[in-house]
Motif scaffolding. Sequence first.
Motif, PDB file in Angstrom:
ATOM      1  N   PRO A 106      44.156  21.086 -36.736  1.00 11.09           N
ATOM      2  CA  PRO A 106      43.802  20.731 -35.359  1.00 11.09           C
ATOM      3  C   PRO A 106      42.843  19.530 -35.312  1.00 11.09           C
ATOM      4  CG  PRO A 106      43.517  23.083 -35.729  1.00 11.09           C
ATOM      5  CD  PRO A 106      43.779  22.467 -37.060  1.00 11.09           C
ATOM      6  N   ARG A 107      43.013  18.717 -34.279  1.00  9.21           N
ATOM      7  CA  ARG A 107      42.122  17.574 -34.065  1.00  9.21           C
ATOM      8  C   ARG A 107      41.136  17.898 -32.949  1.00  9.21           C
ATOM      9  NH1 ARG A 107      46.128  13.123 -32.560  1.00  9.21           N
ATOM     10  NH2 ARG A 107      47.439  14.885 -32.093  1.00  9.21           N
ATOM     11  N   THR A 108      39.971  17.271 -33.022  1.00 12.47           N
ATOM     12  CA  THR A 108      38.988  17.424 -31.956  1.00 12.47           C
ATOM     13  C   THR A 108      39.437  16.595 -30.750  1.00 12.47           C
ATOM     14  OG1 THR A 108      37.652  15.512 -32.580  1.00 12.47           O
ATOM     15  CG2 THR A 108      37.146  17.618 -33.686  1.00 12.47           C
ATOM     16  N   THR A 109      38.798  16.844 -29.614  1.00  6.16           N
ATOM     17  CA  THR A 109      39.109  16.074 -28.410  1.00  6.16           C
ATOM     18  C   THR A 109      38.850  14.585 -28.640  1.00  6.16           C
ATOM     19  OG1 THR A 109      38.516  17.967 -27.033  1.00  6.16           O
ATOM     20  CG2 THR A 109      38.574  15.825 -25.954  1.00  6.16           C
ATOM     21  N   LEU A 110      37.764  14.250 -29.321  1.00  2.00           N
ATOM     22  CA  LEU A 110      37.458  12.852 -29.622  1.00  2.00           C
ATOM     23  C   LEU A 110      38.499  12.233 -30.545  1.00  2.00           C
ATOM     24  CD1 LEU A 110      33.577  12.936 -30.092  1.00  2.00           C
ATOM     25  CD2 LEU A 110      34.881  11.963 -28.170  1.00  2.00           C
ATOM     26  N   GLN A 111      38.981  13.002 -31.503  1.00  7.15           N
ATOM     27  CA  GLN A 111      40.009  12.497 -32.403  1.00  7.15           C
ATOM     28  C   GLN A 111      41.325  12.251 -31.667  1.00  7.15           C
ATOM     29  OE1 GLN A 111      39.980  15.542 -35.405  1.00  7.15           O
ATOM     30  NE2 GLN A 111      38.527  14.425 -36.703  1.00  7.15           N
ATOM     31  N   VAL A 112      41.685  13.154 -30.767  1.00  4.34           N
ATOM     32  CA  VAL A 112      42.909  12.981 -29.976  1.00  4.34           C
ATOM     33  C   VAL A 112      42.811  11.711 -29.137  1.00  4.34           C
ATOM     34  CG1 VAL A 112      44.283  13.934 -28.075  1.00  4.34           C
ATOM     35  CG2 VAL A 112      43.507  15.421 -29.930  1.00  4.34           C
ATOM     36  N   GLU A 113      41.670  11.522 -28.499  1.00  2.00           N
ATOM     37  CA  GLU A 113      41.458  10.329 -27.670  1.00  2.00           C
ATOM     38  C   GLU A 113      41.493   9.050 -28.515  1.00  2.00           C
ATOM     39  OE1 GLU A 113      37.799   8.365 -25.223  1.00  2.00           O
ATOM     40  OE2 GLU A 113      38.102  10.527 -24.974  1.00  2.00           O
ATOM     41  N   ALA A 114      40.812   9.081 -29.641  1.00  2.00           N
ATOM     42  CA  ALA A 114      40.767   7.906 -30.519  1.00  2.00           C
ATOM     43  C   ALA A 114      42.157   7.585 -31.059  1.00  2.00           C
ATOM     44  CB  ALA A 114      39.790   8.135 -31.671  1.00  2.00           C
ATOM     45  N   TRP A 115      42.904   8.600 -31.486  1.00  2.00           N
ATOM     46  CA  TRP A 115      44.230   8.361 -32.053  1.00  2.00           C
ATOM     47  C   TRP A 115      45.212   7.871 -31.000  1.00  2.00           C
ATOM     48  CZ3 TRP A 115      45.380   7.425 -36.804  1.00  2.00           C
ATOM     49  CH2 TRP A 115      46.726   7.297 -37.146  1.00  2.00           C
ATOM     50  N   SER A 116      45.050   8.294 -29.754  1.00  5.93           N
ATOM     51  CA  SER A 116      45.969   7.850 -28.702  1.00  5.93           C
ATOM     52  C   SER A 116      45.903   6.335 -28.511  1.00  5.93           C
ATOM     53  CB  SER A 116      45.692   8.579 -27.385  1.00  5.93           C
ATOM     54  OG  SER A 116      44.464   8.160 -26.821  1.00  5.93           O
ATOM     55  N   LYS A 117      44.726   5.750 -28.704  1.00  4.24           N
ATOM     56  CA  LYS A 117      44.584   4.296 -28.600  1.00  4.24           C
ATOM     57  C   LYS A 117      45.308   3.601 -29.750  1.00  4.24           C
ATOM     58  CE  LYS A 117      40.154   4.756 -26.287  1.00  4.24           C
ATOM     59  NZ  LYS A 117      38.702   4.633 -26.436  1.00  4.24           N
ATOM     60  N   ILE A 118      45.230   4.170 -30.924  1.00  6.79           N
ATOM     61  CA  ILE A 118      45.944   3.627 -32.085  1.00  6.79           C
ATOM     62  C   ILE A 118      47.450   3.768 -31.863  1.00  6.79           C
ATOM     63  CG2 ILE A 118      46.379   3.917 -34.563  1.00  6.79           C
ATOM     64  CD1 ILE A 118      43.606   2.754 -33.962  1.00  6.79           C
ATOM     65  N   ALA A 119      47.873   4.900 -31.348  1.00  9.33           N
ATOM     66  CA  ALA A 119      49.292   5.161 -31.138  1.00  9.33           C
ATOM     67  C   ALA A 119      49.914   4.167 -30.164  1.00  9.33           C
ATOM     68  CB  ALA A 119      49.502   6.592 -30.644  1.00  9.33           C
ATOM     69  N   ILE A 120      49.169   3.765 -29.133  1.00  3.74           N
ATOM     70  CA  ILE A 120      49.684   2.782 -28.174  1.00  3.74           C
ATOM     71  C   ILE A 120      49.981   1.461 -28.874  1.00  3.74           C
ATOM     72  CG2 ILE A 120      49.038   1.337 -26.191  1.00  3.74           C
ATOM     73  CD1 ILE A 120      47.508   3.856 -25.134  1.00  3.74           C
ATOM     74  N   ILE A 121      49.048   1.006 -29.705  1.00  2.00           N
ATOM     75  CA  ILE A 121      49.245  -0.247 -30.444  1.00  2.00           C
ATOM     76  C   ILE A 121      50.402  -0.101 -31.423  1.00  2.00           C
ATOM     77  CG2 ILE A 121      48.177  -1.855 -32.091  1.00  2.00           C
ATOM     78  CD1 ILE A 121      47.022  -2.020 -29.253  1.00  2.00           C
ATOM     79  N   PHE A 122      50.436   0.999 -32.148  1.00  2.00           N
ATOM     80  CA  PHE A 122      51.507   1.205 -33.119  1.00  2.00           C
ATOM     81  C   PHE A 122      52.865   1.278 -32.438  1.00  2.00           C
ATOM     82  CE2 PHE A 122      54.361   3.851 -35.629  1.00  2.00           C
ATOM     83  CZ  PHE A 122      54.388   3.116 -36.799  1.00  2.00           C
ATOM     84  N   ASP A 123      52.951   2.000 -31.330  1.00  2.00           N
ATOM     85  CA  ASP A 123      54.221   2.121 -30.609  1.00  2.00           C
ATOM     86  C   ASP A 123      54.704   0.752 -30.133  1.00  2.00           C
ATOM     87  OD1 ASP A 123      54.219   4.840 -31.063  1.00  2.00           O
ATOM     88  OD2 ASP A 123      53.541   5.355 -29.036  1.00  2.00           O
ATOM     89  N   HIS A 124      53.770  -0.080 -29.649  1.00  2.00           N
ATOM     90  CA  HIS A 124      54.139  -1.432 -29.220  1.00  2.00           C
ATOM     91  C   HIS A 124      54.694  -2.221 -30.402  1.00  2.00           C
ATOM     92  CE1 HIS A 124      52.915  -5.644 -27.724  1.00  2.00           C
ATOM     93  NE2 HIS A 124      54.084  -5.326 -27.238  1.00  2.00           N
ATOM     94  N   PHE A 125      54.030  -2.151 -31.539  1.00  2.00           N
ATOM     95  CA  PHE A 125      54.486  -2.853 -32.735  1.00  2.00           C
ATOM     96  C   PHE A 125      55.838  -2.309 -33.196  1.00  2.00           C
ATOM     97  CE2 PHE A 125      54.646  -3.695 -37.294  1.00  2.00           C
ATOM     98  CZ  PHE A 125      54.306  -5.038 -37.339  1.00  2.00           C
TER      99      PHE A 125
ATOM    100  N   ALA B  18      59.421  -3.239 -31.523  1.00  2.00           N
ATOM    101  CA  ALA B  18      60.092  -4.518 -31.754  1.00  2.00           C
ATOM    102  C   ALA B  18      61.133  -4.393 -32.856  1.00  2.00           C
ATOM    103  CB  ALA B  18      59.074  -5.590 -32.119  1.00  2.00           C
ATOM    104  N   ASP B  19      62.147  -5.223 -32.733  1.00  2.00           N
ATOM    105  CA  ASP B  19      63.186  -5.290 -33.760  1.00  2.00           C
ATOM    106  C   ASP B  19      62.902  -6.387 -34.773  1.00  2.00           C
ATOM    107  OD1 ASP B  19      65.044  -3.359 -32.450  1.00  2.00           O
ATOM    108  OD2 ASP B  19      65.003  -4.890 -30.885  1.00  2.00           O
ATOM    109  N   LYS B  20      62.181  -7.412 -34.308  1.00  2.00           N
ATOM    110  CA  LYS B  20      61.888  -8.582 -35.138  1.00  2.00           C
ATOM    111  C   LYS B  20      60.448  -9.011 -34.863  1.00  2.00           C
ATOM    112  CE  LYS B  20      66.631 -10.126 -34.428  1.00  2.00           C
ATOM    113  NZ  LYS B  20      67.473 -11.201 -33.897  1.00  2.00           N
ATOM    114  N   TYR B  21      59.864  -9.717 -35.834  1.00  2.00           N
ATOM    115  CA  TYR B  21      58.468 -10.150 -35.711  1.00  2.00           C
ATOM    116  C   TYR B  21      58.333 -11.596 -36.159  1.00  2.00           C
ATOM    117  CZ  TYR B  21      58.009  -5.094 -35.858  1.00  2.00           C
ATOM    118  OH  TYR B  21      58.162  -3.754 -35.608  1.00  2.00           O
ATOM    119  N   ILE B  22      57.412 -12.302 -35.512  1.00  2.00           N
ATOM    120  CA  ILE B  22      56.996 -13.606 -35.996  1.00  2.00           C
ATOM    121  C   ILE B  22      55.473 -13.630 -35.908  1.00  2.00           C
ATOM    122  CG2 ILE B  22      57.383 -14.675 -33.743  1.00  2.00           C
ATOM    123  CD1 ILE B  22      57.877 -17.315 -35.260  1.00  2.00           C
ATOM    124  N   PHE B  23      54.837 -14.111 -36.962  1.00  2.00           N
ATOM    125  CA  PHE B  23      53.384 -14.179 -37.029  1.00  2.00           C
ATOM    126  C   PHE B  23      52.961 -15.639 -37.118  1.00  2.00           C
ATOM    127  CE2 PHE B  23      54.543 -10.080 -38.693  1.00  2.00           C
ATOM    128  CZ  PHE B  23      53.556  -9.221 -38.251  1.00  2.00           C
TER     129      PHE B  23
END
Length: 119
Positions: free
Chosen positions: A67-86, A89-94
């Motif tokens: 189980p995760r704490t409430t703070l961990q759930v909140e913190a991970w949700s911010k990471i998940a948004i960035i990861f989901d956006h990344f 994509a099907d292709k990337y250019i840097f």
Amino acid sequence: MAKLLYIEASPRKERSHSITVAEAFLAAYKAKHPEDTVEYLDLWHTRLPEFDDEVIGARYAILGQTPRTTLQVEAWSKIAIIFDHFQSADKYIFAVPMWNFHIPLGVKEPTGDGTPYGL
């Protein structure tokens, strides 16, 4: 139809050689693939969530299936948004400059304390 994610990490903008090359590539790409979408992420001006103790704790809780704490759930949700956006994509250019034969701080250390993005 594909999605290309253009990730830019130079503070120099119009004076950046890497951005100039990336923009030339994108113009040619759009001409050849007009049905594709291009999304833009500027790492120099986007404040990504820090990879701090709460995020690390959440990651280990997920991996350990505990189980995760409430703070961990909140913190991970911010990471998940960035990861989901990344990941969406099907292709990337840097467009990343090279400073002293290394990538810039904005790509490798968002917090300035040596903590990598973890993307």
